[in-house]
Design an enzyme around this catalytic site. Structure first.
Site, short mmCIF file in Angstrom:
data_model
loop_
_atom_site.label_atom_id
_atom_site.label_comp_id
_atom_site.label_asym_id
_atom_site.label_seq_id
_atom_site.Cartn_x
_atom_site.Cartn_y
_atom_site.Cartn_z
N LYS A 1 0.84 -1.22 0.00
CA LYS A 1 0.00 0.00 0.00
C LYS A 1 0.87 1.26 0.00
O LYS A 1 0.67 2.17 -0.80
CB LYS A 1 -0.92 0.03 1.25
N ARG B 1 -9.68 0.91 8.84
CA ARG B 1 -9.20 -0.42 9.18
C ARG B 1 -10.22 -1.20 10.00
O ARG B 1 -9.97 -2.35 10.34
CB ARG B 1 -7.96 -0.25 10.03
N ARG C 1 11.93 -5.36 4.74
CA ARG C 1 11.66 -3.93 4.51
C ARG C 1 12.57 -3.02 5.34
O ARG C 1 12.83 -3.26 6.50
CB ARG C 1 10.21 -3.63 4.88
N ARG D 1 11.31 -0.90 10.96
CA ARG D 1 10.20 -0.63 11.88
C ARG D 1 10.21 -1.59 13.07
O ARG D 1 10.49 -2.78 12.91
CB ARG D 1 8.87 -0.74 11.13
N ARG E 1 -0.50 -8.60 13.76
CA ARG E 1 -1.01 -7.65 12.76
C ARG E 1 -1.88 -8.36 11.72
O ARG E 1 -2.90 -7.84 11.29
CB ARG E 1 0.16 -6.94 12.06
P1 AP5 Z 1 4.90 -1.59 1.88
O1 AP5 Z 1 4.47 -0.80 0.70
O2 AP5 Z 1 5.70 -0.92 2.92
O3 AP5 Z 1 3.64 -2.36 2.51
P2 AP5 Z 1 2.32 -1.80 3.24
O4 AP5 Z 1 1.14 -2.41 2.58
O5 AP5 Z 1 2.38 -0.31 3.33
O6 AP5 Z 1 2.50 -2.51 4.63
P3 AP5 Z 1 2.52 -1.92 6.12
O7 AP5 Z 1 3.29 -2.93 6.95
O8 AP5 Z 1 2.98 -0.51 6.15
O9 AP5 Z 1 1.04 -2.00 6.47
P4 AP5 Z 1 0.45 -2.04 7.85
O10 AP5 Z 1 -0.95 -1.93 7.46
O11 AP5 Z 1 0.76 -3.20 8.70
O12 AP5 Z 1 1.20 -0.85 8.63
P5 AP5 Z 1 0.73 0.62 8.97
O13 AP5 Z 1 1.92 1.48 8.94
O14 AP5 Z 1 -0.46 1.00 8.18
O15 AP5 Z 1 5.73 -2.87 1.33
C1 AP5 Z 1 6.36 -3.76 2.21
C2 AP5 Z 1 7.75 -4.14 1.67
O16 AP5 Z 1 7.58 -4.92 0.49
C3 AP5 Z 1 8.64 -2.96 1.27
O17 AP5 Z 1 9.97 -3.25 1.61
C4 AP5 Z 1 8.48 -2.86 -0.26
O18 AP5 Z 1 9.69 -2.40 -0.87
C5 AP5 Z 1 8.20 -4.30 -0.64
N1 AP5 Z 1 7.24 -4.41 -1.73
C6 AP5 Z 1 6.15 -3.64 -1.97
N2 AP5 Z 1 5.48 -4.06 -3.06
C7 AP5 Z 1 6.16 -5.16 -3.51
C8 AP5 Z 1 5.97 -6.04 -4.62
N3 AP5 Z 1 4.95 -5.90 -5.47
N4 AP5 Z 1 6.86 -7.05 -4.77
C9 AP5 Z 1 7.92 -7.21 -3.92
N5 AP5 Z 1 8.16 -6.39 -2.85
C10 AP5 Z 1 7.29 -5.38 -2.66
O19 AP5 Z 1 0.25 0.45 10.48
C11 AP5 Z 1 1.17 0.18 11.52
C12 AP5 Z 1 0.43 0.14 12.86
O20 AP5 Z 1 -0.17 1.42 13.13
C13 AP5 Z 1 -0.76 -0.84 12.92
O21 AP5 Z 1 -0.34 -2.15 13.26
C14 AP5 Z 1 -1.60 -0.19 14.03
O22 AP5 Z 1 -1.08 -0.44 15.30
C15 AP5 Z 1 -1.45 1.30 13.73
N6 AP5 Z 1 -2.47 1.80 12.79
C16 AP5 Z 1 -2.24 2.36 11.56
N7 AP5 Z 1 -3.39 2.73 10.98
C17 AP5 Z 1 -4.38 2.39 11.85
C18 AP5 Z 1 -5.79 2.48 11.81
N8 AP5 Z 1 -6.42 3.00 10.72
N9 AP5 Z 1 -6.49 2.03 12.87
C19 AP5 Z 1 -5.89 1.53 13.96
N10 AP5 Z 1 -4.54 1.38 14.07
C20 AP5 Z 1 -3.79 1.81 13.02
MG MG Z 2 2.67 1.06 4.91
#
Ligand code: AP5
Ligand code: MG
Length: 221
Positions: free
Chosen positions: A13, A88, A127, A161, A172
């Site tokens: 994402k 979410r 990552r 991270r 997660r």
């Molecule tokens: P990346 O693009 O970083 O993946 P992502 O989908 O953004 O994954 P996240 O881990 O950031 O999602 P998340 O939902 O767990 O975390 P968030 O920060 O939102 O890609 C991952 C890796 O793969 C990278 O190294 C990239 O280079 C590689 N890659 C990408 N595409 C690829 C491909 N096609 N092929 C190969 N490699 C690829 O949330 C973190 C925490 O915050 C949550 O756990 C929660 O505690 C809190 N939080 C955030 N939002 C909320 C909410 N709305 N409500 C409640 N708690 C929340």
């Molecule tokens: Mg992300």
């Protein structure tokens, strides 16, 4: 364009949202990034969110809805936004609908990146990001052109991270399947959900996403 990118942790994402901001000229609204900034700055919100995020659980709807509501009022959202990691929960989706109804700016698209669990684990485990500009990299799938130097800003320090470890990822993923996956039904029922195959490499997914976003758009002359 007012868009939600849905998908499990590691689906890509953030990677796709960052590339789309340049193409569409609208900001990426990542609640994960906003919460990490709050934690780093030691704000009241950050203090409440820190332990919850480290455990891989979801921060409360009230906190996250308040952050998004405030952010949507910024000028740069006037032409649209890409929501990454929000909503979410069903309660967050309802809150977002209410916010956008009030602003008379309804959502235009919801796109889910579909990726297998095994691939998610591999993507999360490898990552890392530039400590200076936040550009994302991967040990195997997206290495800097010059080893140890960020392609975007030339920074030489990188970070990983705190929640990118096997134990926290399990929590997660559980939170995703329990609380977030039901959103696909929520948006499908409204005729808004589009799914794309997120298993290809970054460029392939980028192309599929561009094609999906291009559907139904008026051609500019
Ligand atoms: P990346 O693009 O970083 O993946 P992502 O989908 O953004 O994954 P996240 O881990 O950031 O999602 P998340 O939902 O767990 O975390 P968030 O920060 O939102 O890609 C991952 C890796 O793969 C990278 O190294 C990239 O280079 C590689 N890659 C990408 N595409 C690829 C491909 N096609 N092929 C190969 N490699 C690829 O949330 C973190 C925490 O915050 C949550 O756990 C929660 O505690 C809190 N939080 C955030 N939002 C909320 C909410 N709305 N409500 C409640 N708690 C929340
Ligand atoms: Mg992300």
């Amino acid at each position: 364009m007012r868009l939600i990118l849905l998908g499990p942790p590691g689906a890509g994402k953030g990677t796709q949202a960052k590339m789309l901001t340049e193409k569409l000229g609208v900001p990426q609204l990542s609640t994960g990034d906003m919460l990490r900034e709050a934690v780093a700055a030691g704000t009241a919100t950050g203090k409440k969110a820190k332990a919850v995020m480290e455990a891989g659980k979801l921060v409360s709807d009230a906190i996250v809805n308040a952050i998004v509501s405030e952010r949507l009022d910024h000028k740069d959202c006037a032409r649209g936004f890409i929501l990454d990691g929000y909503p979410r929960t069903l309660a967050q989706a309802d809150a977002l609908s209410a916010m956008l109804r009030k602003k008379r700016k309804p959502l235009q698209k919801v796109v889910e990146l579909v990726v297998d669990d095994d691939a998610l684990v591999e993507r999360i485990a490898g990552r890392y990001t530039c400590a200076k500009c936040g550009e994302g990299f991967h040990d195997k799938f997206k290495q800097p052109r010059n080893a140890g130097t960020c392609d975007k800003c030339g920074g030489t320090e990188f970070k990983r991270r705190a929640d990118d470890n096997a134990d926290t990822l399990r929590v997660r993923l559980f939170a995703y399947y329990k609380d977030t996956a039901p959103l696909t039904g929520y948006y499908h029922a409204q005729g808004m959900l589009r799914k794309i195959d997120g298993m290809g490499d970054i460029t392939k997914v980028k192309r599929l996403l561009a094609a999906e976003l291009g559907k139904g758009q008026k051609r500019r002359t």
